[in-house]
Enzyme design. Structure first.
Site, PDB file in Angstrom:
ATOM      1  N   LYS A  95     -65.295  59.973 103.466  1.00  0.00           N
ATOM      2  CA  LYS A  95     -66.270  59.066 104.095  1.00  0.00           C
ATOM      3  C   LYS A  95     -67.703  59.572 103.919  1.00  0.00           C
ATOM      4  O   LYS A  95     -68.014  60.698 104.330  1.00  0.00           O
ATOM      5  CB  LYS A  95     -65.923  58.944 105.579  1.00  0.00           C
ATOM      6  CG  LYS A  95     -66.778  57.953 106.362  1.00  0.00           C
ATOM      7  CD  LYS A  95     -66.272  57.898 107.804  1.00  0.00           C
ATOM      8  CE  LYS A  95     -66.915  56.813 108.626  1.00  0.00           C
ATOM      9  NZ  LYS A  95     -66.305  56.694 109.965  1.00  0.00           N
ATOM     10  N   GLU A 124     -58.098  54.602 109.658  1.00  0.00           N
ATOM     11  CA  GLU A 124     -58.820  55.885 109.573  1.00  0.00           C
ATOM     12  C   GLU A 124     -58.161  56.861 110.566  1.00  0.00           C
ATOM     13  O   GLU A 124     -57.783  56.463 111.671  1.00  0.00           O
ATOM     14  CB  GLU A 124     -60.280  55.606 109.989  1.00  0.00           C
ATOM     15  CG  GLU A 124     -61.209  56.786 110.033  1.00  0.00           C
ATOM     16  CD  GLU A 124     -62.614  56.393 110.528  1.00  0.00           C
ATOM     17  OE1 GLU A 124     -62.786  55.277 111.098  1.00  0.00           O
ATOM     18  OE2 GLU A 124     -63.533  57.210 110.357  1.00  0.00           O
ATOM     19  N   CYS A 145     -64.398  52.887 107.328  1.00  0.00           N
ATOM     20  CA  CYS A 145     -65.091  52.373 108.511  1.00  0.00           C
ATOM     21  C   CYS A 145     -66.587  52.127 108.291  1.00  0.00           C
ATOM     22  O   CYS A 145     -66.958  51.218 107.571  1.00  0.00           O
ATOM     23  CB  CYS A 145     -64.811  53.290 109.701  1.00  0.00           C
ATOM     24  SG  CYS A 145     -64.923  52.380 111.263  1.00  0.00           S
TER      25      CYS A 145
HETATM   26  C1  ACM Z   1     -66.459  54.403 112.516  1.00  0.00           C
HETATM   27  O1  ACM Z   1     -67.047  54.616 111.462  1.00  0.00           O
HETATM   28  N1  ACM Z   1     -65.295  55.000 112.784  1.00  0.00           N
HETATM   29  C2  ACM Z   1     -66.995  53.497 113.521  1.00  0.00           C
END
Ligand code: ACM
Length: 260
Positions: free
Chosen positions: A108, A38, A141
């Site tokens: 995300k 990420e 993530c």
């Molecule tokens: C995260 O979602 N970067 C912990």
């Protein structure tokens, strides 16, 4: 299919350096599909929105051009996390690119902690994309902690989940064993490593990038160091959802009784 991940310690704000590090790690790579962390090109610990605005770029920006060139040179597809700017909105996104060009962008959905101050929650939904006749799904993530996210991708036919991460809590690498078993999918989780200190804020990243099989085997797991790891997998294994002769992991779900 040869798949794997790059794990490294990006330098905050230094895109040129981060791209150069990745280029070096990927030199002479022999793989079909590699996942990067990420926000691999910028680092993670943004102090304010102005900083994020400066470092973000469109999905077809300079980082895309760089990764497309690498994909063409190596004949390998990449899924990489970056800060995406579209109009005035900023997303924590992943691009999937092959030598043929852009395959997909995923933004995300489940933002973590202070990401909520800077990024817009993703609006792309959970979709599956095909590469070399294999169906791929993407998460970023903290999306891992919502089982519905990976389940949606598995129901839509994903055989491999591409999962760029910047993990600061210890749970994900082992939790992915369960996610892989319950969905019968391969998971490639690419985390970063190292520590980022910025104006009194410190993030320590756990590394432990991994490839997990549909039976929950850890095919490869990194420690805390910079590395690239590739394993040979048969994505066809993820098509068989039979747990035994009586149980099919997807067909046996009781959608009529969940969330009622
Ligand atoms: C995260 O979602 N970067 C912990």
């Amino acid at each position: 299919m040869k798949v794997g991940f790059v794990q490294f310690n990006p330098v905050f704000g230094d895109k040129d350096k981060n791209l150069a590090t990745v280029e070096k790690l990927l030199s002479e790579v022999d793989a079909d599909l590699i996942v990067l962390p990420e926000l691999f090109n910028t680092g993670y610990t943004f102090l304010n929105k102005a900083e994020l605005t400066d470092l973000s770029e469109p999905a077809n920006g300079e980082t895309f051009d760089f990764m497309l060139a690498l994909a063409r040179e190596s004949n390998c597809a990449f899924a990489y996390g970056f800060a995406e700017k579209e109009n005035d909105l900023l997303y924590d996104s992943v691009v999937l690119v092959s030598s043929d060009g852009l395959i997909a962008v995923y933004r995300k959905i489940h933002l973590f902690f202070e990401e909520k101050k800077f990024f817009q929650p993703g609006d792309t939904g959970f979709h599956v994309f095909e590469y070399k006749n294999v169906k791929l799904g993407m998460l970023i993530c903290f999306d891992w902690i919502y089982p519905e996210a990976m389940r949606t991708l598995a129901v839509k036919g994903a055989q491999i989940i591409l999962h760029p991460a910047n993990l600061v809590t210890p749970y994900c690498p082992d939790a992915m064993i369960t996610r892989a078993i319950e969905n019968r999918v391969f998971i490639i989780m690419a985390d970063r490593c190292g520590e980022e200190k910025r104006n009194g804020k410190t993030n320590k990243f756990i590394g432990q990038s991994e490839v997990v099989s549909p039976h929950g085997e850890i095919l490869v797991r990194a420690r805390q160091q910079e590395c690239i790891k590739i394993v040979d997998i048969d994505p066809g294994l993820a098509l068989d959802k039979k747990f035994n002769q009586y149980n099919d992991l997807l067909i046996d779900r009781r959608e009529d009784l969940y969330f009622k």
